[in-house]
Design an enzyme around this catalytic site. Structure first.
Site, PDB file in Angstrom:
ATOM      1  N   HIS A  61      12.965  -2.367  24.568  1.00  0.00           N
ATOM      2  CA  HIS A  61      12.010  -3.004  25.470  1.00  0.00           C
ATOM      3  C   HIS A  61      11.016  -1.967  25.995  1.00  0.00           C
ATOM      4  CE1 HIS A  61      14.892  -6.443  26.164  1.00  0.00           C
ATOM      5  NE2 HIS A  61      15.764  -5.482  25.936  1.00  0.00           N
ATOM      6  N   GLU A 130      15.475  -0.013  28.077  1.00  0.00           N
ATOM      7  CA  GLU A 130      14.131  -0.166  28.627  1.00  0.00           C
ATOM      8  C   GLU A 130      13.427   1.187  28.592  1.00  0.00           C
ATOM      9  OE1 GLU A 130      12.324  -2.634  29.696  1.00  0.00           O
ATOM     10  OE2 GLU A 130      13.682  -4.315  30.133  1.00  0.00           O
ATOM     11  N   ASP A 187       7.167  -7.114  23.740  1.00  0.00           N
ATOM     12  CA  ASP A 187       7.625  -5.725  23.845  1.00  0.00           C
ATOM     13  C   ASP A 187       8.656  -5.414  22.751  1.00  0.00           C
ATOM     14  OD1 ASP A 187       9.311  -7.579  25.439  1.00  0.00           O
ATOM     15  OD2 ASP A 187      10.460  -5.818  25.995  1.00  0.00           O
TER      16      ASP A 187
END
Length: 297
Positions: A61, A130, A187
């Site tokens: 992500h 992330e 993403d």
């Protein structure tokens, strides 16, 4: 005396069963421990062979916000991730510092409604990373994308390589949020370092000579059969209709695939180069790690 319920009993039975070829199994049982959990004892001497890790996918992500906001949102709101890779990681003892927010054996809420290779709700079967990155950025020249700095890419490679090695995650199961949820997400974006990750041993990538062979001299932008391309991407792992209709939903899946494997052009058009890339990936991976069948989307 009960069957191997005490260490002394274990030794006696070990001698008795050695001649039957059961000594190794019994010895393994004798050397394990009992865990006191407060209100009961858990005897862990026996270990089932038919078991595996819950971790079968690695999902990438970007945060779309800066580091401080990312950590606040991912620790206090209704989303989470196992790891956050800073865009400028601190270095301690020569190694980058990466934030771990959720233990790997627990579920993080990072993928949402998702699908890959027949598995739905990937939160239950994946580790989520992330990366601190703003994603799409509007400039006077138009929309652009924030790059991933070299220090961040280095940290991400170290982390991802460790995860796929420990959990034996196949290359085609290292995916982006846009791959597993193409109708909702874009993403980690077209500048994500998929090729450097592949070069380091993480994730899938097509071999250029095979792509050229499948292109077979065609114009890379030449249109191809929509149904054929739908079927190839479904076989690779995407959730996509196989009806031959080039609607918005199909275009979003084509665009997600292109953003991953051909980021210079992710308009979602069914063209010859996209088809050649899909065929090269299937040639490379279908025989070893892709499920033979999948439920219809």
């Amino acid at each position: 005396m009960n069957f191997i319920d005490r260490s002394r009993g274990c030794l006696l039975h070990l001698t008795r069963f050695a001649a039957l070829g059961l000594g190794a199994i019994l010895l393994a049982a004798c050397t394990t421990t009992t865990i006191d959990r407060g209100t009961y004892l858990a005897d862990t001497r026996w270990h089932a062979q038919n078991a595996d890790s819950r971790v079968r996918f690695l999902v990438m992500h970007y945060t779309e916000i800066d580091e401080a906001k990312s950590l606040r949102v991912l620790t206090t709101e209704g989303v989470s991730a196992h790891y956050v890779v800073p865009d400028a990681p601190d270095i301690e003892h020569g190694e980058p510092v990466i934030f771990q927010l959720v233990p790997e054996n627990q579920r993080a809420w990072h993928a949402g409604v998702s699908y890959w290779q027949g598995t739905t709700e990937l939160n239950a079967a994946s580790i989520g990373i992330e990366n601190v990155n703003l994603g799409p950025v509007d400039t006077p020249q138009g929309r652009g994308w924030q790059p991933y700095p070299p220090a961040q890419v280095d940290a991400l490679i170290r982390l991802a390589k460790d995860i796929v090695t420990r959990y034996n995650i196949p290359p085609t199961r290292v995916v982006g949020h846009s791959d597993v949820a193409p109708q909702r997400k874009i993403d980690p974006g077209p500048l994500f370092p998929w090729k450097p990750l592949y070069d380091a041993g993480v994730g899938a990538w097509p071999d250029a000579p095979t792509v050229s062979a499948h292109l077979a001299g065609r114009d890379p932008a030449a249109p191809v059969d929509v149904l054929g391309l739908q079927r190839k991407l479904a076989r690779y792992g995407y959730e996509i209709a196989t009806d031959g209709v080039l609607d918005d939903r199909t275009r979003r899946v084509f665009a997600a695939f292109q953003m991953h494997f051909r980021p210079r052009d992710y308009a979602g058009n069914p063209d010859a180069e996209t088809e050649a890339i899909a065929e090269a990936l299937l040639d490379k991976y279908a025989g070893t790690e892709l499920p033979e069948t999948r439920p219809a989307p």
